[in-house]
Write a protein that holds these residues in place. Structure first.
Motif, mmCIF file in Angstrom:
data_model
loop_
_atom_site.group_PDB
_atom_site.id
_atom_site.type_symbol
_atom_site.label_atom_id
_atom_site.label_comp_id
_atom_site.label_asym_id
_atom_site.label_seq_id
_atom_site.Cartn_x
_atom_site.Cartn_y
_atom_site.Cartn_z
ATOM 1 N N ASN A 67 96.835 96.108 22.852
ATOM 2 C CA ASN A 67 95.444 95.784 22.872
ATOM 3 C C ASN A 67 94.590 96.733 23.244
ATOM 4 O O ASN A 67 93.458 96.656 23.461
ATOM 5 C CB ASN A 67 95.345 94.323 23.880
ATOM 6 N N ALA A 68 95.175 98.045 23.574
ATOM 7 C CA ALA A 68 94.131 98.991 24.013
ATOM 8 C C ALA A 68 93.761 100.029 23.016
ATOM 9 O O ALA A 68 94.577 100.130 22.063
ATOM 10 C CB ALA A 68 94.698 99.867 25.133
ATOM 11 N N MET A 69 92.772 100.642 23.010
ATOM 12 C CA MET A 69 92.255 102.025 22.029
ATOM 13 C C MET A 69 91.773 103.044 22.775
ATOM 14 O O MET A 69 90.782 102.765 23.476
ATOM 15 C CB MET A 69 91.497 101.409 20.995
ATOM 16 N N GLY A 70 92.360 104.247 22.553
ATOM 17 C CA GLY A 70 91.328 105.388 22.978
ATOM 18 C C GLY A 70 91.365 105.365 24.521
ATOM 19 O O GLY A 70 90.476 106.340 25.068
ATOM 20 N N VAL A 71 92.343 104.881 25.163
ATOM 21 C CA VAL A 71 92.438 104.782 26.728
ATOM 22 C C VAL A 71 93.706 104.934 27.000
ATOM 23 O O VAL A 71 94.757 104.456 26.430
ATOM 24 C CB VAL A 71 91.621 103.848 27.261
ATOM 25 N N TYR A 72 94.033 105.456 28.265
ATOM 26 C CA TYR A 72 95.427 105.183 28.919
ATOM 27 C C TYR A 72 95.104 104.061 29.930
ATOM 28 O O TYR A 72 93.553 103.709 30.325
ATOM 29 C CB TYR A 72 95.854 106.326 29.726
ATOM 30 N N GLU A 73 95.994 103.374 30.316
ATOM 31 C CA GLU A 73 95.763 102.055 31.076
ATOM 32 C C GLU A 73 95.932 102.162 32.567
ATOM 33 O O GLU A 73 97.085 102.630 33.280
ATOM 34 C CB GLU A 73 96.780 101.108 30.612
ATOM 35 N N ASN A 74 94.822 102.131 33.346
ATOM 36 C CA ASN A 74 94.945 102.210 34.655
ATOM 37 C C ASN A 74 94.972 100.890 35.364
ATOM 38 O O ASN A 74 94.992 99.571 34.500
ATOM 39 C CB ASN A 74 93.796 102.905 35.274
ATOM 40 N N SER A 75 94.575 100.555 36.763
ATOM 41 C CA SER A 75 94.767 99.213 37.344
ATOM 42 C C SER A 75 93.665 98.581 37.201
ATOM 43 O O SER A 75 93.379 97.285 37.560
ATOM 44 C CB SER A 75 95.312 99.460 38.624
ATOM 45 N N ASP A 76 92.459 99.137 36.871
ATOM 46 C CA ASP A 76 91.157 98.598 36.772
ATOM 47 C C ASP A 76 91.088 97.339 35.824
ATOM 48 O O ASP A 76 91.280 97.442 34.604
ATOM 49 C CB ASP A 76 89.918 99.574 36.487
ATOM 50 N N PRO A 77 90.549 96.219 36.403
ATOM 51 C CA PRO A 77 90.534 94.896 35.371
ATOM 52 C C PRO A 77 89.197 94.926 34.375
ATOM 53 O O PRO A 77 89.326 94.437 33.564
ATOM 54 C CB PRO A 77 90.184 93.655 36.441
ATOM 55 N N ASP A 78 88.227 95.850 34.427
ATOM 56 C CA ASP A 78 87.438 96.207 33.734
ATOM 57 C C ASP A 78 87.848 96.860 32.489
ATOM 58 O O ASP A 78 88.248 97.958 32.723
ATOM 59 C CB ASP A 78 86.278 96.923 34.604
ATOM 60 N N PRO A 79 87.724 96.354 31.426
ATOM 61 C CA PRO A 79 88.369 96.792 30.063
ATOM 62 C C PRO A 79 87.755 97.997 29.572
ATOM 63 O O PRO A 79 88.221 98.826 28.746
ATOM 64 C CB PRO A 79 88.345 95.832 29.303
#
Lengths: 169, 577
Positions: free
Chosen positions: B202-214
């Motif tokens: 579900n993500a694009m152009g990012v690595y996933e951190n813990s921030d709930p703000d997408p």
């Protein structure tokens, strides 16, 4: 040991977004409608409205509401359709669709509802309704763009339901 | 260079930290271990310490303090047992291997996490343009089904190859997993093609951190941003789905959640030619049919920025100039079978003048090729995937053929141009397979009429007008297609005149939709009961390429390598400009 220590300052907590989870369909919805499965005693004069009568034209530039739909604004109407799995557990509305919905988180997110849908507002409440069998909704017709603050769901055509039951085939 | 001095927290906080340490604490470095960069590609580097309250965290890059290495200070955050610091918009400019080592201290205990990055240097330019064709969900079986329907097979030999199969300068098998899970989705996989970095579902152009703000996760520069910044190239996005859907979105946007389509619609302005469905994300909420939550009229905003706007096929033909926004449906465009062959008014719902993918591809190339700096064009066959989710292999196959015809348009352009790399691949696969053929000539029906081995006589699809699309999607002898992963559904091996969902939700479980096959057999699902459609699989997908730089693609490759093949062919040097 590290050459530089980066001090962790206290910061405001990250904001929690109030995003609901779609697909979190619940088994039972609790509408306290009187005698839900009792024989229908539909309001005399409730205007029957079909899904294919709602719009005059549809294009990339938007939907034009039909004269019939506009003439029924504020009137009591009756529609048959399918209840989509609710968007949120606290049920003050659900979505009535022309065909039963299959919810796929990747191909049918909330952003991908069909355009010919009706939002059904619920003042009162109780009992379960199936998502896979047609239901009949009666209530006052409301028109105009509105947004549900909690879910972000945008609606144009709404029925403030006074009576809901399974449609008899 | 300013140094941040250590500041030791109070004993109370230390005690708190020690208590929280009972659960597992960890350091996460983003980008992740073994990430690969084009030298000069911009990104955000973030270190998170999760699970305990750290009193110190720090980062060394090849033994040097990170603040000194990047020449800037990080953004530092702390909330409960989560601490982070982040260097926004940095780059690794020197080619080679590089080590980043993060450390955190909780009381007297030290945590260490070390990651290695590979940085590849810019290459000499080989191609002026790149056209990337993504057949969404188009696995090996999808290609072959399209070949059977479109080209035919006589005495076991195919009567021709697809356009995509004539791209023969480079061939590879592509692994599709993201860094979070084996089975990917279209956002995550398109993101790998667009950035050279894996992401999460579900993500694009990012690595996933813990921030709930997408919208705040650490970013990686994508192909659109790179070719614009480094060379002033034009960019085009063409699809048959909502233009804000995952695949085209990943070419321009950075978000943890692909559902942020209102946001993604605005990001489309990074491209010059934008053609597809999904005007619902561009219309102000006051307009019936809008799915925007605000009053922005993006169509008017795009027009003000110089885009010609087209709402249908006729409008597209008339849309000239350097920038075009064409939105041919409120939602996804209809599939080829419904648009061009069956034309059922109830299915089309008023959208009776939608262009084909071939027309959109041609129009995009005509406009983009005017830029002497070259162009990057992504063309997606979006509903190959969507129709397989719906377990409608015929509708999927006709869209695969349409997608292939669009590749033919690009091949024609490339033959004249001589400096265009064409790449065709899928972003993930689906669980379909060709079981054999199906017919009822002897009165058998259902599974007894599925013909296997010697009984699987050749199908009788016919294409008498030679347009590549069989006139009848339901011939006397058709294919028997099986689905490896499915909900409860009814099967009769017959074509559906109208699109129909295989299963519908009843409470929190999906039940087989009898409308799919009123006299068919019930097949019990083999995936979780709350899943109402067929789903993606982890199978590798084929890639075919031709033109300058296509030689990069050979053997078995990671999906991130598609990005590196593109920037290598274009000779993109982010340090330029």
């Amino acid at each position: 040991m590290l050459k530089t220590h980066i001090t962790m300052r206290e910061a405001a907590p990250w904001p929690l977004l109030s995003k609901y989870k779609i697909g979190q369909a619940i088994l039972l919805i609790f509408l306290s409608l009187n005698r839900l499965h009792a024989p229908a005693a539909w309001a005399a004069g409730a205007g029957a409205l079909q899904f294919n009568e709602m719009y005059d034209s549809v294009s990339s530039l938007g939907i034009t509401l039909s004269d019939k739909l506009k003439s029924l604004e504020g009137e009591v109407v009756a529609m048959e359709g399918f209840m989509a799995p609710p968007l949120k557990p606290t049920l003050d509305f659900f979505v009535l669709t022309r065909v039963p919905m299959s919810i796929c988180p990747f191909c049918s997110s909330d952003a991908n509802w069909p355009y010919d849908i009706v939002m059904v507002r619920l003042d009162k409440s109780v009992t379960s309704l199936p998502f896979d069998r047609p239901i009949r909704v009666e209530g006052r017709l409301e028109l105009g763009s509105e947004i549900d603050e909690e879910t972000g769901f945008v609606s144009v055509v709404r029925i403030r339901a006074t009576r809901i039951q399974e449609a008899r085939k | 260079m300013r140094r941040i001095k250590a500041l030791f927290v109070t004993g109370v906080l230390l005690m708190f930290g020690a208590a929280a340490m009972a659960s597992e604490a960890e350091i996460v470095v983003l980008p992740i271990d073994r990430a690969k960069f084009l030298a000069g590609q911009r990104f955000d580097l973030e270190v998170e310490f999760r699970g305990a309250s750290a009193n110190e965290i720090g980062l060394l890059i090849d033994g040097r303090d990170a603040s000194e290495f990047f020449g800037k200070e990080p953004v530092v955050k702390k909330s409960g047992t989560l601490s982070s610091f982040r260097f926004n918009d940095v780059a690794l400019t020197k080619a080679g291997e590089i080590t980043a080592e993060a450390k955190a201290k909780v009381g007297g205990k030290e945590y260490v996490k070390s990651v290695r990055y590979t940085v590849v240097p810019p290459q000499e330019q080989k191609a002026r343009n790149v056209i990337l064709f993504i057949g969404d969900g188009m696995g090996l079986a999808s290609r072959q089904i399209a070949r059977i329907l479109s080209k035919g097979v006589t005495e076991g030999k195919y009567d021709g190859l697809l356009e995509m199969e004539l791209l023969q300068d480079g061939t590879a098998l592509i692994n599709t997993s993201g860094y979070d899970s084996l089975v990917t989705d279209s956002a995550n996989s398109a993101s790998a093609y667009a950035t050279g970095h894996k992401s999460v579902v579900n993500a694009m152009g990012v690595y996933e951190n813990s921030d709930p703000d997408p919208l705040t996760h650490p970013k990686v520069e994508n192909i659109t941003e790179l070719v614009k910044r480094a060379r002033g190239m034009s960019v085009g996005l063409v699809t048959t789905s909502n233009i804000t859907d995952a695949t085209p979105a990943a070419m321009v946007a950075h978000t943890r959640r692909r559902a942020e389509q209102n946001f993604i619609a605005g990001e489309m302005a990074k491209a010059d030619v934008i053609l597809g469905g999904g005007s619902q994300q561009f219309l102000p909420r006051s307009v019936a049919g809008s799915k925007r939550a605000d009053d922005r009229d993006l169509i008017e905003e795009f027009k003000a920025e110089g885009y010609a706007f087209a709402a249908n096929r006729a409008g597209l033909a008339a849309a000239k100039g350097e920038r075009v926004l064409g939105l041919f449906g409120l939602d996804n465009m209809n599939v080829y079978l419904d648009r061009e062959i069956l034309k059922d008014p109830e299915v089309l719902g008023g959208f009776t003048d939608q262009p084909t993918l071939m027309e959109m591809t041609k129009h995009a190339i005509d406009i983009l090729s005017k830029n002497e700096n070259g162009f990057f064009l992504m063309v997606e066959g979006a509903c190959i995937d969507k129709q397989l989710h719906s377990m409608d292999w015929e509708r999927s196959a006709y869209d695969t053929i349409e997608f292939d015809k669009a590749i033919g348009v690009a091949r024609e352009f490339a033959a004249n141009d001589g400096s265009t790399l064409i790449i065709t691949t899928a972003d993930h696969s689906h669980g379909i397979s060709i079981l054999g053929t199906y017919h009822e000539r002897d009165g058998k029906t259902g599974r007894e009429a599925v013909r296997t081995y010697a009984e699987s006589i050749f199908p009788t699809f016919s294409d008498s007008n030679g347009d590549g699309f069989p006139e009848n999607p339901a011939p006397d002898v058709t294919l028997a297609i099986g689905y490896a992963n499915h909900p409860d559904y009814y099967e009769d091996f017959k074509f559906h005149a109208k699109p129909v969902s295989p299963a519908i939700m009843s409470g929190d479980v999906a039940v087989g939709n009898t409308a799919r096959a009123p006299r068919g057999a019930l097949y019990i699902g083999n995936i979780p009961a709350n899943e109402s459609s067929e789903v993606h699989t982890a199978d590798d997908v084929p890639l075919s390429a031709a033109g300058p730089g296509a030689d990069y693609f050979r053997g078995v490759m990671d999906n991130t390598e598609v990005f590196f093949g593109i920037v290598r062919a274009l000779g993109i040097d982010p340090a330029q400009k």
